[in-house]
Design a protein around this motif. Sequence first.
Motif, PDB file in Angstrom:
ATOM      1  N   ASP B  95      38.177  80.531  52.336  1.00  0.00           N
ATOM      2  CA  ASP B  95      38.199  81.986  52.334  1.00  0.00           C
ATOM      3  C   ASP B  95      39.530  82.566  52.788  1.00  0.00           C
ATOM      4  OD1 ASP B  95      35.729  82.073  51.387  1.00  0.00           O
ATOM      5  OD2 ASP B  95      34.747  82.426  53.304  1.00  0.00           O
ATOM      6  N   VAL B  96      40.264  81.793  53.570  1.00  0.00           N
ATOM      7  CA  VAL B  96      41.507  82.340  54.087  1.00  0.00           C
ATOM      8  C   VAL B  96      42.605  82.001  53.098  1.00  0.00           C
ATOM      9  CG1 VAL B  96      43.106  82.353  56.008  1.00  0.00           C
ATOM     10  CG2 VAL B  96      40.667  82.005  56.416  1.00  0.00           C
ATOM     11  N   PRO B  97      43.191  83.000  52.480  1.00  0.00           N
ATOM     12  CA  PRO B  97      44.053  82.700  51.350  1.00  0.00           C
ATOM     13  C   PRO B  97      45.449  82.219  51.674  1.00  0.00           C
ATOM     14  CG  PRO B  97      43.863  85.047  51.640  1.00  0.00           C
ATOM     15  CD  PRO B  97      43.015  84.431  52.680  1.00  0.00           C
ATOM     16  N   ALA B  98      46.011  82.653  52.773  1.00  0.00           N
ATOM     17  CA  ALA B  98      47.439  82.386  52.880  1.00  0.00           C
ATOM     18  C   ALA B  98      47.842  81.448  53.998  1.00  0.00           C
ATOM     19  CB  ALA B  98      48.164  83.701  53.057  1.00  0.00           C
ATOM     20  N   SER B  99      47.497  81.787  55.212  1.00  0.00           N
ATOM     21  CA  SER B  99      48.129  81.087  56.316  1.00  0.00           C
ATOM     22  C   SER B  99      47.344  79.871  56.767  1.00  0.00           C
ATOM     23  CB  SER B  99      48.322  82.040  57.479  1.00  0.00           C
ATOM     24  OG  SER B  99      47.097  82.581  57.843  1.00  0.00           O
ATOM     25  N   ASP B 123      49.531  86.822  57.171  1.00  0.00           N
ATOM     26  CA  ASP B 123      49.420  86.323  55.794  1.00  0.00           C
ATOM     27  C   ASP B 123      50.504  86.936  54.905  1.00  0.00           C
ATOM     28  OD1 ASP B 123      47.272  84.737  56.310  1.00  0.00           O
ATOM     29  OD2 ASP B 123      45.762  86.121  55.508  1.00  0.00           O
ATOM     30  N   VAL B 124      50.647  88.250  55.044  1.00  0.00           N
ATOM     31  CA  VAL B 124      51.621  88.951  54.198  1.00  0.00           C
ATOM     32  C   VAL B 124      53.046  88.456  54.496  1.00  0.00           C
ATOM     33  CG1 VAL B 124      52.686  91.210  53.767  1.00  0.00           C
ATOM     34  CG2 VAL B 124      50.195  90.995  53.808  1.00  0.00           C
ATOM     35  N   VAL B 125      53.364  88.346  55.775  1.00  0.00           N
ATOM     36  CA  VAL B 125      54.716  87.892  56.149  1.00  0.00           C
ATOM     37  C   VAL B 125      54.961  86.473  55.651  1.00  0.00           C
ATOM     38  CG1 VAL B 125      56.147  87.218  58.124  1.00  0.00           C
ATOM     39  CG2 VAL B 125      54.972  89.423  58.131  1.00  0.00           C
ATOM     40  N   ARG B 126      53.971  85.616  55.829  1.00  0.00           N
ATOM     41  CA  ARG B 126      54.141  84.220  55.388  1.00  0.00           C
ATOM     42  C   ARG B 126      54.318  84.135  53.867  1.00  0.00           C
ATOM     43  NH1 ARG B 126      53.465  79.040  55.420  1.00  0.00           N
ATOM     44  NH2 ARG B 126      53.742  78.805  57.635  1.00  0.00           N
ATOM     45  N   LEU B 127      53.479  84.852  53.164  1.00  0.00           N
ATOM     46  CA  LEU B 127      53.572  84.799  51.691  1.00  0.00           C
ATOM     47  C   LEU B 127      54.909  85.358  51.212  1.00  0.00           C
ATOM     48  CD1 LEU B 127      49.942  85.843  50.695  1.00  0.00           C
ATOM     49  CD2 LEU B 127      50.979  83.605  50.407  1.00  0.00           C
ATOM     50  N   HIS B 128      55.404  86.364  51.895  1.00  0.00           N
ATOM     51  CA  HIS B 128      56.662  86.983  51.456  1.00  0.00           C
ATOM     52  C   HIS B 128      57.865  86.106  51.813  1.00  0.00           C
ATOM     53  CE1 HIS B 128      59.061  90.125  49.876  1.00  0.00           C
ATOM     54  NE2 HIS B 128      59.547  90.542  51.020  1.00  0.00           N
ATOM     55  N   HIS B 129      57.904  85.654  53.044  1.00  0.00           N
ATOM     56  CA  HIS B 129      59.135  84.990  53.500  1.00  0.00           C
ATOM     57  C   HIS B 129      59.114  83.468  53.370  1.00  0.00           C
ATOM     58  CE1 HIS B 129      61.231  88.542  54.703  1.00  0.00           C
ATOM     59  NE2 HIS B 129      60.178  88.983  55.370  1.00  0.00           N
ATOM     60  N   ASP B 132      57.859  83.052  49.263  1.00  0.00           N
ATOM     61  CA  ASP B 132      58.755  83.819  48.397  1.00  0.00           C
ATOM     62  C   ASP B 132      57.999  84.626  47.342  1.00  0.00           C
ATOM     63  OD1 ASP B 132      61.488  84.513  48.003  1.00  0.00           O
ATOM     64  OD2 ASP B 132      61.431  83.446  46.102  1.00  0.00           O
ATOM     65  N   LEU B 133      56.810  85.089  47.679  1.00  0.00           N
ATOM     66  CA  LEU B 133      56.045  85.917  46.741  1.00  0.00           C
ATOM     67  C   LEU B 133      56.521  87.369  46.841  1.00  0.00           C
ATOM     68  CD1 LEU B 133      54.227  83.414  46.492  1.00  0.00           C
ATOM     69  CD2 LEU B 133      52.247  84.898  46.700  1.00  0.00           C
ATOM     70  N   SER B 134      56.545  88.054  45.710  1.00  0.00           N
ATOM     71  CA  SER B 134      56.882  89.479  45.728  1.00  0.00           C
ATOM     72  C   SER B 134      55.670  90.259  46.260  1.00  0.00           C
ATOM     73  CB  SER B 134      57.211  89.952  44.314  1.00  0.00           C
ATOM     74  OG  SER B 134      56.038  89.866  43.511  1.00  0.00           O
ATOM     75  N   LEU B 135      55.871  91.526  46.567  1.00  0.00           N
ATOM     76  CA  LEU B 135      54.757  92.308  47.121  1.00  0.00           C
ATOM     77  C   LEU B 135      53.584  92.399  46.137  1.00  0.00           C
ATOM     78  CD1 LEU B 135      56.727  95.120  49.006  1.00  0.00           C
ATOM     79  CD2 LEU B 135      55.958  92.915  49.868  1.00  0.00           C
ATOM     80  N   PRO B 136      53.820  92.656  44.839  1.00  0.00           N
ATOM     81  CA  PRO B 136      52.677  92.653  43.902  1.00  0.00           C
ATOM     82  C   PRO B 136      51.991  91.277  43.818  1.00  0.00           C
ATOM     83  CG  PRO B 136      54.569  93.759  42.916  1.00  0.00           C
ATOM     84  CD  PRO B 136      55.059  93.126  44.179  1.00  0.00           C
ATOM     85  N   GLU B 137      52.776  90.213  43.885  1.00  0.00           N
ATOM     86  CA  GLU B 137      52.171  88.869  43.854  1.00  0.00           C
ATOM     87  C   GLU B 137      51.307  88.641  45.092  1.00  0.00           C
ATOM     88  OE1 GLU B 137      55.390  86.162  41.347  1.00  0.00           O
ATOM     89  OE2 GLU B 137      55.807  86.633  43.432  1.00  0.00           O
ATOM     90  N   ILE B 138      51.762  89.152  46.230  1.00  0.00           N
ATOM     91  CA  ILE B 138      50.968  89.019  47.462  1.00  0.00           C
ATOM     92  C   ILE B 138      49.655  89.791  47.310  1.00  0.00           C
ATOM     93  CG2 ILE B 138      50.884  89.555  49.932  1.00  0.00           C
ATOM     94  CD1 ILE B 138      53.968  89.203  49.943  1.00  0.00           C
ATOM     95  N   GLY B 139      49.768  90.984  46.754  1.00  0.00           N
ATOM     96  CA  GLY B 139      48.561  91.795  46.537  1.00  0.00           C
ATOM     97  C   GLY B 139      47.549  91.044  45.690  1.00  0.00           C
ATOM     98  N   ALA B 140      48.048  90.420  44.608  1.00  0.00           N
ATOM     99  CA  ALA B 140      47.155  89.667  43.721  1.00  0.00           C
ATOM    100  C   ALA B 140      46.561  88.474  44.447  1.00  0.00           C
ATOM    101  CB  ALA B 140      47.925  89.208  42.492  1.00  0.00           C
ATOM    102  N   GLU B 141      47.363  87.812  45.247  1.00  0.00           N
ATOM    103  CA  GLU B 141      46.902  86.619  45.962  1.00  0.00           C
ATOM    104  C   GLU B 141      45.844  86.957  47.016  1.00  0.00           C
ATOM    105  OE1 GLU B 141      47.381  83.685  45.224  1.00  0.00           O
ATOM    106  OE2 GLU B 141      47.096  82.435  46.981  1.00  0.00           O
ATOM    107  N   LEU B 142      46.042  88.090  47.694  1.00  0.00           N
ATOM    108  CA  LEU B 142      45.121  88.467  48.772  1.00  0.00           C
ATOM    109  C   LEU B 142      44.000  89.389  48.291  1.00  0.00           C
ATOM    110  CD1 LEU B 142      47.613  89.129  51.726  1.00  0.00           C
ATOM    111  CD2 LEU B 142      46.350  87.042  51.213  1.00  0.00           C
ATOM    112  N   GLY B 143      44.122  89.860  47.058  1.00  0.00           N
ATOM    113  CA  GLY B 143      43.093  90.762  46.529  1.00  0.00           C
ATOM    114  C   GLY B 143      43.159  92.143  47.144  1.00  0.00           C
ATOM    115  N   ILE B 144      44.372  92.605  47.448  1.00  0.00           N
ATOM    116  CA  ILE B 144      44.529  93.957  48.009  1.00  0.00           C
ATOM    117  C   ILE B 144      45.611  94.692  47.209  1.00  0.00           C
ATOM    118  CG2 ILE B 144      43.777  93.336  50.345  1.00  0.00           C
ATOM    119  CD1 ILE B 144      46.669  93.088  51.191  1.00  0.00           C
TER     120      ILE B 144
END
Lengths: 221, 176
Positions: B95-99, B123-129, B132-144
Amino acid sequence: MNEHEEKREELLQRLLFEPEAESADDVRAELAADAELRERADGLRAARETLKAAGDAERDAVFREAEGLADYPGRERAEETLERLTQPAPTSPRSVWPVVIAAAAALLVGFFAYRVFFPSDEPKGDVFVGPESALSPSGEVEAYGTFTWDLPLLAGGTYEVRIWDDAEGASPDPWKVVRYLEEATWTPEPDSLPPRIRWDVRALDINGDVRASASAQASLR
Amino acid sequence: MEGDPESRREFARRMDYVGRILAVRNARMGRPLHDEELADLTQETLLKIWKKLPTYAGRASLKTWVYKFCYLELMNAVRRKASRSSKELSEDRADVPASEADATSEEKGIAVYLRHLAPREADVVRLHHVEDLSLPEIGAELGISVSSVKTHYYRALDKLRDVIDPRARTAREVRE
């Protein structure tokens, strides 16, 4: 949060997410007039740079570890795939094209003429789909044994076999998927499949696109 | 690349990273995929990268682009496996998508900062930095939504200002 603070937050978010905001006149004026705002903007930039450096360092650590690996699962297959993918596409001499086009045109004309004079009474079907009769196992069998099929495979392509449990109420997801077969045969572990199965085989090209397929049902007596 | 043997060799050499990165990331996650699954995933990822290569825009290095690709493919594979069999992988991990991935290895580096953040912000910071996901890619990955991603990221940076530069906090406290 009062109106002044809200405006500050909005401006800081613009600075963070809109690269052009830095040079916008209104933003520059706000920054020039508000020392605390400047300090916060600098702090956000510093935090972003620090996180970027930390993220880069973490990725580099994974790269270093990856480079140091002596081996990894599927390496041989991956190397074969890369070899196939990076092979240059065969090229034909330019002078051959007129001959090829003329031959293709002649064949097409011949084909249509043949169809006009000798119309086919066979049902039309998908030319890519292989004959079910060529699939084994099919129907009632003593044991599933070796799976075989007769589908054309393009250079660099592979077969993929998918097997479903055909019992009533069984999951719609495949029971088993066997990928990257290069021969038209696959043998399951003994007794590893359900008593009633539905299965298909797909011939994939080098890009993983389906170029031919066939399916069958089988059950144990 | 076509017709240039040296470029083809170089490309093949770089793509050798795919299997290696997947193996390292899988190991860091506690090996949710076994060797056969990882071998299949390596093959699938290679083919997907090959097909997607024309979309590579050169924003990041090819190595970083491949790294991101590997991350997304690995996470999808782990989620697929978790949804198939709750025996092999606990639900909370799925269930936990990123970290979740490198949580056990996060004792230093960026983890120093992430521990100051709420889970979603981290999660957002990890996915971004890291990924290397862009903000829209992070949104898609986290469903937000992308605007939620921005809000989490902004809050994260705002919190970390004080961690990264304690003098800023002191100065603010004095003013207050």
